[in-house]
Every structure is written in structure tokens, then in C-alpha cells.
Write a protein that holds these residues in place. Structure first.
Motif, short mmCIF file in Angstrom:
data_model
loop_
_atom_site.label_atom_id
_atom_site.label_comp_id
_atom_site.label_asym_id
_atom_site.label_seq_id
_atom_site.Cartn_x
_atom_site.Cartn_y
_atom_site.Cartn_z
N VAL A 657 7.63 8.13 2.69
CA VAL A 657 8.20 6.85 2.27
C VAL A 657 9.35 7.08 1.29
N VAL A 658 9.10 7.86 0.24
CA VAL A 658 10.14 8.07 -0.77
C VAL A 658 11.28 8.93 -0.22
N MET A 659 10.96 9.84 0.70
CA MET A 659 12.01 10.65 1.32
C MET A 659 12.92 9.78 2.18
N SER A 660 12.33 8.87 2.95
CA SER A 660 13.12 7.96 3.77
C SER A 660 13.95 7.03 2.89
N GLY A 661 13.35 6.56 1.79
CA GLY A 661 14.10 5.72 0.86
C GLY A 661 15.27 6.46 0.26
N THR A 662 15.10 7.73 -0.03
CA THR A 662 16.20 8.53 -0.57
C THR A 662 17.34 8.67 0.44
N VAL A 663 16.98 8.80 1.73
CA VAL A 663 18.01 8.86 2.77
C VAL A 663 18.78 7.54 2.82
N LEU A 664 18.06 6.42 2.73
CA LEU A 664 18.73 5.11 2.70
C LEU A 664 19.67 5.02 1.51
N TRP A 665 19.21 5.49 0.36
CA TRP A 665 20.04 5.46 -0.86
C TRP A 665 21.28 6.33 -0.68
N ALA A 666 21.12 7.51 -0.10
CA ALA A 666 22.26 8.42 0.10
C ALA A 666 23.28 7.82 1.07
N MET A 667 22.82 7.00 2.00
CA MET A 667 23.72 6.36 2.97
C MET A 667 24.32 5.07 2.42
N GLY A 668 23.97 4.70 1.19
CA GLY A 668 24.49 3.48 0.62
C GLY A 668 23.80 2.23 1.12
N GLU A 669 22.63 2.42 1.72
CA GLU A 669 21.88 1.28 2.26
C GLU A 669 20.84 0.82 1.25
N GLY A 670 20.40 -0.41 1.41
CA GLY A 670 19.31 -0.92 0.59
C GLY A 670 18.07 -1.13 1.43
N LEU A 671 17.12 -1.84 0.88
CA LEU A 671 15.88 -2.15 1.61
C LEU A 671 16.07 -3.44 2.39
N GLN A 672 16.03 -3.33 3.70
CA GLN A 672 16.10 -4.50 4.56
C GLN A 672 14.68 -4.80 5.07
N PHE A 673 14.55 -5.95 5.74
CA PHE A 673 13.25 -6.29 6.33
C PHE A 673 12.79 -5.17 7.26
N ALA A 674 13.69 -4.73 8.13
CA ALA A 674 13.33 -3.72 9.13
C ALA A 674 12.91 -2.42 8.47
N SER A 675 13.60 -2.02 7.39
CA SER A 675 13.28 -0.75 6.75
C SER A 675 11.95 -0.81 6.01
N VAL A 676 11.66 -1.94 5.34
CA VAL A 676 10.38 -2.05 4.63
C VAL A 676 9.22 -2.07 5.62
N VAL A 677 9.38 -2.82 6.71
CA VAL A 677 8.32 -2.85 7.72
C VAL A 677 8.14 -1.47 8.35
N ALA A 678 9.26 -0.78 8.62
CA ALA A 678 9.19 0.57 9.19
C ALA A 678 8.43 1.51 8.25
N LEU A 679 8.73 1.45 6.95
CA LEU A 679 8.07 2.33 5.99
C LEU A 679 6.60 1.97 5.83
N THR A 680 6.30 0.67 5.87
CA THR A 680 4.90 0.24 5.73
C THR A 680 4.06 0.76 6.89
N VAL A 681 4.58 0.58 8.11
CA VAL A 681 3.84 1.03 9.29
C VAL A 681 3.83 2.55 9.39
N SER A 682 4.96 3.19 9.08
CA SER A 682 5.05 4.65 9.19
C SER A 682 4.12 5.34 8.20
N PHE A 683 3.89 4.71 7.05
CA PHE A 683 2.96 5.29 6.08
C PHE A 683 1.56 5.41 6.69
N GLY A 684 1.12 4.32 7.32
CA GLY A 684 -0.20 4.35 7.94
C GLY A 684 -0.27 5.31 9.11
N LEU A 685 0.80 5.33 9.92
CA LEU A 685 0.79 6.20 11.09
C LEU A 685 0.97 7.66 10.69
N GLY A 686 1.78 7.91 9.65
CA GLY A 686 2.04 9.27 9.22
C GLY A 686 0.81 9.97 8.68
#
Length: 788
Positions: A657-686
Motif C-alpha cells: 500500500v505505502v509503496m504504491s502510494g509512493t509511486v503515485l506521489w513520485a508521479m505527481g498523482e494524488g489519491l483518487q477513488f480508483a486508487s483508494v479502492v485499488a489499494l483497499t482491495v489489493s491489501f486484502g488480496l496481497g
């Protein structure tokens, strides 16, 4: 050392795990019911598949642009009320015509022919364009059209064009200041917009564009809510097919490459495919609508089910190579690996349950659908892997002899896993400290991510609608409506002096608001009459309102004439940039509210709803993800009945989760609906990899076996399957990069990246952390007390 691992594996294969020792409390034995009568089970399966096909046909597409914000909040109920009273914006097709020669005489005549032809398209109710403008009215007569039937020529034409460009009604609203862009607002029948006929209507308009304006050199693009909905609808249908085909192909290809037998490819890949079919069919019978989030349900089901399908197949395959018959091999695979499968689906289910804390009906529905799909996938995989194994695997003795001496692909992966395990358990304290510091530093970066939302991210960006909206943003102050609703108190009418003054004050406030342009209301007509006709009396205003086509009147005055809207437009900016505009406008309207008590004045519209609600909704989802960390860790710890397991799974769970968030930060992106849902689901699946490793480590931790050796054995035995499943899972998710929807592309690549990050965490963080915690447990409790 690798030979010893194989011997230990054979030993474990001969030990059936009873319900008393199961971390899933015996729920894995569901998978043994169907295998007792495999032929009958397949007949039942065929019946279920037929039912699922009919269920899939029932699935409809929700293409509403407001679906993310659909909730039971006061703001959304007010927005719905406005769209019912003033439905024009929901059914407007915006035709954007642009070119330097737009106002050339020949092009203008062709543009007028095009607009005339559009009114004859089936499903249209009327339109507004620069040709709708009128001249100053003569006393007692209706005003003549601004554009005469025969356009002047030469110098007279040039003078006429200057008059057109300076007309107060169309300047800056339907015609850009420089005269190079014209906006035509075409109103469609609501029944057409809500039906499958919308595609034909929009197709007819595009055909007219090519026929009437194809040789003019002008650019013609379509935008507006109906066009955006159609593009979303088409993208969802197209993407669903793409995800199904590419995700299934990825799973089949990887399975057959490593297993080198079609029968094992069927055993590993077909249960997830059937799980997809059954889950989608169930969603159809449950009346779920397909939307931009539910569209990723196919790869998500593939992710959830293929991971466990591969683990079961690998376990059974190893047992067959060890000499067991196929029934015993698949039965023991279910008993040994099945508990971890139940637990992985349980953590995925918690991830979907966490989405229920969202204010968005769309995200809650996604969570409900995901939870249902998770349960269906678990039953399908646990039941179908052993059934297909018993039915399709042939000549297991020949197979065992062949692969005991020739299993190069899997052996290479085991060598790689063993190489990592030896190094990770060598200095567990040091590697654990490094992991804590690294994850903590990534967590600081993740905490600084800001919420982001743009309407354009919900619409296909490779089609016309977004490009046309961008041109409106550049030339006509924006394409997104912001409305101010004015509701009259009892006893006041539309034409009472107090009401007209309230409308005038609100109109003036919206006009002066920074960032808002293209303002229209009853006051626009009133001002024009006062300036051009020299008449500001109510009778004249009422006369003109009565002669204007009804579909135009309904844009600003509701049918009961007890409410009006002042409509403005804003550019499609990020919600963080729109919110100050909306808030400032709302504050400036306080003066109007105080001056005219009893009149309800509210800022609404999709842009306003998005600006106000998106940041809070995203932050709430993000907080829910933080809570999920603790819930899942406690859940896994209770299932294993071990505090060592509870703490061991925290770092590898947080890392993706934090690694993916760091990639978003490095790309100049913020937290969107799609990214938060992706991280929420990926945490459980990961956590699937984590659970399968800890389950195997639990089985390998026997009296007389050192903790370091147990970790090495568990790594070698489950590592190859974890690596292969991660490759398949990432491939199944990354196919979303082919989507035209930016939100789905973000969801796909971020989820795929999270899965790879989860594998890295499993190999390089979980091993030393688990080893260090086991050593700590032995120091505190003694070596005879079992840590896992």
C-alpha cells in the motif's frame, strides 16, 4: 538441502490435517463434498452455468456521471431534485464547432443547414445555437431573427459578422469572443437517453456532421452528458470483453508453460474462469448494474480465485509426483492448502466489507458485489479443483516417474526461493529493522498524498467528449454546469417583484464570481428586453416566456413555476481547485439570502457535488484502509491462534500500500477513488501470499525441526506457486491499461503493481520478520512452545 525439502514435503503429504488443527475451522472440507461424486457435480455445474448465462444477460450498465456521489446525503438529494425539476442538462448534447473560418459566409450557411438537419434527427426535442439569437424587438411585435434568410455579401457581410460577434445573448455563451468556436446545445428526449436508442441518435448526428460539414475544414466534436454516458456505456461493454479474453489467456498460457500438461492447465485455470461466470451470473440475478468499478470484477475474481487454484494444483501435483493416487493427492491438497484458501478469501472479504463505510452508493455496491463474488469464488475453487483433478488427470504413475527427474521450471523457482530464504533467515534482526525503517519512511510519503477528483477521469479520454469539453473550457469558460437553485416561499410567484429581484441579485452574484462564466437565467431575458426593447414590465417578460419553446423555458423555470435556476459553467478542474470557487460563491450568496429571507438559495450541480464531497469521501475510504490493517491482522492472528502471526503479517501487508502510494506521489498523482479502492482491495488480496506461507510454515514447524529450517522449507514449497500466481494476477489486472476509462487504467496498473509489491514483501520482509518474531517467542516462552 533441496533434496531434504522434497523429503519433508512427502512426509507432510501423508499427514491429513483434521478440523481441530485447521486454521479455517474445517471450512476447507466444503471442497471434499463435490469430489465424492464428480460426474454428478459436473452435471450440477452445467446447470449452474446455464443459469449464470441468463443472469449475465440481465446485467444492465449504470452510465450515470453522478454515480460516485449517489448517496442519502442532503446535498445529493437536492441535486436529484434539481435534475428532476430542470432536466435539460442531463439530456443536452453539446456540439462544438471550431475553426478559423467558422464565420466565413459559405461555412456559416453550411453550419445553418447542419443545425436545421439536426432538428430532424429522431429523438431530438430542440436546440439552441447562435442562430437562435434575435434582433431588438419592435414595439408590439415579436423580434426578428438575428440571421436573415439570405446572408449579405461583401462589406455588408463583414459588418453583419461584427454585429453577430457583439450580440449580448450569444457572445461568450454560444460563440467565442474571437469567433472561432460555436456551441450548439441539442436537447434529446429523456426516453431516448435512457434507452438503447441513444447510440443510433448520436450516430445520426455524427453522420450529419460528416455530410454537412465534412468539406468545410471545421472541427466538429460532441460532448455533454448523453454523449459521455454513451461513451462510458460502450467502454464498459468493450472493456468487459477485453478483460475476460486477455485475463483468461494469461492464466492459461502461464499455467500450461509451467505445468506442461493440458490436464493441469484445466485444473488450475478453469475453476477461476467458471468462478467468473458464476459470480457475474449471480450479480445479474441480484440486479446489480455494471459500472466503471464493477467492470473490474472480472479480473478481481480471477485474482481471488486463481491464486488459490494454483496453490491447490501445485500441492496436488507435488503429491502425485511423490506417488499418491489422484484422489488422495487432491484430497490432501484440499486438507493442507484449503485452510489457507479459506483464510485468503476471508481477508479479501474484509477488504470488500471495509468499502461499506463509504458514503458512495456506487462504492458500497462494489463492496457488496465483491463480497458475494469472493464467497462464490471460494466455493468454486475448493470444489472444482479436486473434481477436475479426479476427472482429467490420467496415468498419474507415468506422470510421477516422468516429473520426478524432469521438472526444470518449478525446480528453478525452488532454487531461487531457497537462495532468498537462506539469506533472509541468516540475519533476521537486521533485515527486520531495515524493513521497519523502510516501510515507515514510505508511510510518511503516503500520508502526504492529497485527494484528487476530476470529472474527465470518469469519461473515456480517447473519445470526443473529453476533447470537446476541453475546447469549451478554453473558449467558453467551461463545460461543467454549476447551478444556483432558487425556491420561492409560499405566496410568492415567478413574476412577483421580490422574486424577480432575488433572481437578479443571484444572477449578478454568479456573474461576478471568479471562475464561473456563461451565466444564464430569466434575468438574461429580462435584461435583454430592457436594453433592446426598452421595456422592463412584467407583462412583456411574461409574454416572451410564453412564446419561447417549452424545452428552453424548462432550463430555467420549473413546471410549477415555484423555483428557478441560475446556470453557470466552470472548467473541468481538480476538485481541490473547484472547491474554493464553489465555497466562495456560496458565501457571497449569503448577502442575497439575508436580503431576501424566505427564498431558499443553494449552490448545486454535478461540479459542486464533486467539489464538496469527493475529498471527504476519499479521505474516509483512506481512513477505512488504515482500520482494515488492524482488523485483518487481528483476524489472521485469531485464525492461527498466534500473536507471532498477527505481528508478522503487518509489515508485508502495509508495504504494498505505502509503496504504491509512493509511486503515485513520485508521479505527481494524488489519491483518487480508483486508487483508494485499488489499494483497499489489493491489501486484502496481497495477503494471500502471506497466509499461504504462514500456513505452510505452521505445518513445517514440528518438534526437532529448527525454525530456520522450517522457514526455508516453507519458502521452497510454496514459493514457486506464489511467484507464478503473482505473475498471473498482475497480468490479469494490467489488462485494464487497454481501457479508454482513465479511472480503470489507474485501478488496473496500480493493483498489478501492488500485487508485485506484495510478492516482494512476502519474500524479503515476511521471512526475516517471522524468523525474528519466532526467535523472540522462543526466548519468552521457551523452545518447546509452538510460535505458529
Amino acid at each position: 538441502m533441496l533434496e531434504k525439502h522434497s523429503e519433508s514435503e512427502v512426509h507432510v503429504d501423508k499427514v491429513e490435517q483434521g478440523p481441530s488443527s485447521s486454521i479455517a475451522f474445517g471450512l476447507e472440507r466444503i471442497g471434499l463434498i463435490a469430489v465424492r461424486a464428480p460426474v454428478l457435480s459436473c452435471l450440477i455445474l452445467i446447470a449452474l452455468i446455464v443459469g449464470a448465462v441468463f443472469g449475465i444477460e440481465r446485467i444492465k450498465i449504470d452510465d450515470s456521471l453522478s454515480q460516485l456521489f449517489r448517496s442519502n446525503t442532503r446535498e445529493f438529494r437536492q441535486y436529484e431534485e434539481v435534475t428532476k425539476k430542470f432536466p435539460a442538462e442531463e439530456f443536452d448534447v453539446l456540439v462544438v464547432v471550431e475553426g478559423k473560418t467558422l464565420l466565413a459566409r459559405d461555412n456559416l450557411m453550411k453550419l445553418r443547414d447542419f443545425i436545421t438537419d439536426m432538428q430532424l434527427v429522431e429523438g431530438t426535442r430542440g436546440l439552441v445555437s447562435l442562430f437562435s439569437a434575435r434582433q431588438a424587438p419592435a414595439p408590439g411585435k415579436l423580434p426578428a431573427a438575428l440571421f436573415p434568410a439570405e446572408l449579405p455579401e461583401g462589406a455588408a457581410y463583414d459588418k453583419f459578422i461584427e454585429t453577430v460577434k457583439s450580440n449580448e445573448i450569444i457572445r461568450g455563451k454560444l460563440l467565442s469572443e474571437d469567433g472561432t468556436l460555436a456551441l450548439v446545445v441539442l436537447s434529446l428526449d429523456p426516453e431516448v437517453v435512457a434507452s438503447s436508442r441513444l447510440g443510433k441518435t448520436v450516430g445520426d448526428i455524427r453522420a450529419l456532421m460528416k455530410e454537412d460539414l465534412g468539406d468545410t475544414g471545421l472541427s466538429v466534436q460532441l460532448s455533454g452528458v448523453p454523449v459521455m454516458q454513451l461513451e462510458i456505456r460502450n467502454a464498459v461493454e468493450r472493456d468487459g470483453l477485453t478483460y475476460n479474453i486477455l485475463g483468461i489467456l494469461a492464466g492459461c498460457v502461464i499455467a500450461i508453460v509451467f505445468f506442461r500438461k493440458i490436464s493441469f492447465m484445466v485444473v488450475a485455470a478453469f475453476p477461476p474462469m467458471i468462478a467468473i461466470l458464476l459470480a457475474l451470473g449471480a450479480l445479474g440475478w441480484a440486479n446489480f448494474n455494471l459500472n466503471m468499478f464493477l467492470n473490474v470484477m472480472t479480473p478481481l475474481i480471477m485474482v481471488i480465485s486463481f491464486s488459490d487454484s494454483m496453490q491447490l494444483t501445485f500441492a496436488a501435483r507435488d503429491r502425485l509426483i511423490a506417488g499418491q493416487d489422484k484422489f488422495t493427492a487432491f484430497k490432501n491438497a484440499v486438507l493442507v492448502v484449503g485452510p489457507a484458501c479459506v483464510l485468503t478469501h476471508g481477508t479479501a472479504g474484509i477488504s470488500f466489507i471495509a468499502l461499506q463505510f463509504s458514503n458512495s452508493d456506487l462504492i458500497r455496491k462494489f463492496g457488496e458485489a465483491g463480497l458475494a463474488a469472493t464467497i462464490i469464488a471460494l466455493v468454486a475453487v475448493l470444489s472444482l479443483v479436486p473434481v477436475f483433478g479426479v476427472l482429467f488427470v490420467r496415468n498419474e504413475k507415468v506422470f510421477a516417474v516422468k516429473f520426478q527427474s524432469a521438472d526444470a521450471g518449478v525446480q528453478a523457482l525452488r532454487n531461487f526461493c531457497y537462495w532468498i530464504a537462506v539469506r533472509m533467515v541468516g540475519r533476521p534482526g537486521l533485515f527486520s529493522l531495515i524493513a521497519v525503517l523502510f516501510v515507515a519512511s514510505l508511510g510518511v510519503i503516503y500520508a502526504n498524498l492529497e485527494p484528487r477528483y476530476r470529472l474527465a477521469d470518469q469519461v473515456p479520454d480517447k473519445r470526443q467528449a473529453v476533447a470537446a469539453s476541453n475546447r469549451l473550457d478554453a473558449k467558453l469558460t467551461g463545460a461543467n454546469p454549476v447551478n444556483v437553485l432558487i425556491q420561492f416561499p409560499k405566496g410568492e410567484t415567478l413574476y412577483s417583484p421580490e422574486t424577480l429581484q432575488t433572481i437578479a441579485d443571484v444572477h449578478a452574484t454568479v456573474e461576478k464570481a471568479a471562475g464561473v462564466g456563461n451565466v444564464w437565467s430569466v434575468e438574461t431575458l429580462r435584461r435583454w428586453l430592457a436594453e433592446k426593447a426598452g421595456s422592463s414590465d412584467v407583462a412583456t417578460l411574461k409574454e416572451y416566456v410564453n412564446v419561447i419553446p417549452e424545452h428552453l423555458v424548462r432550463r430555467f423555470i420549473d413546471a410549477e413555476q415555484d423555483a428557478v435556476v441560475v446556470a453557470g459553467r466552470v472548467p473541468d478542474k481538480d476538485s481541490s481547485q473547484l472547491l474554493p470557487i464553489v465555497d466562495k460563491l456560496d458565501q457571497e450568496l449569503d448577502a442575497v439570502r439575508q436580503k431576501h429571507p424566505g427564498y431558499e438559495v443553494a449552490v448545486t450541480g454535478l461540479a459542486a457535488i464533486a467539489a464538496r464531497n469527493s475529498a471527504g469521501m476519499i479521505e474516509k475510504l483512506n481512513r477505512g484502509l488504515t482500520v482494515e490493517f488492524a482488523l485483518v491482522a487481528i483476524f489472521i492472528g485469531l485464525a492461527f491462534r498466534s500473536w507471532v502471526v498477527m505481528f508478522a503479517c503487518i509489515l508485508p501487508g502495509i508495504f504494498p500500500v505505502v509503496m504504491s502510494g509512493t509511486v503515485l506521489w513520485a508521479m505527481g498523482e494524488g489519491l483518487q477513488f480508483a486508487s483508494v479502492v485499488a489499494l483497499t482491495v489489493s491489501f486484502g488480496l496481497g495477503l494471500s501470499a502471506t497466509i499461504h506461507f504462514l500456513n505452510r510454515l505452521r505445518l513445517e514447524s514440528k518438534p526437532g525441526v529448527g525454525s530456520a529450517l522450517a522457514v526455508e522449507r516453507a519458502t521452497v514449497l510454496v514459493g514457486p506457486a506464489l511467484i507464478l500466481t503473482t505473475v498471473v494476477l498482475a497480468s490479469g489486472l494490467v489488462v485494464t491499461v487497454f481501457s479508454d476509462l482513465p479511472s480503470l487504467r489507474l485501478f488496473g496498473w496500480l493493483s498489478a503493481f501492488s500485487m508485485v509489491a506484495a510478492l516482494v514483501a512476502d519474500l524479503f520482509i515476511l521471512r526475516p520478520t517471522a524468523m525474528w518474531l519466532i526467535n523472540l517467542h522462543e526466548k519468552l516462552q521457551g523452545p518447546d512452545k509452538r510460535a505458529i
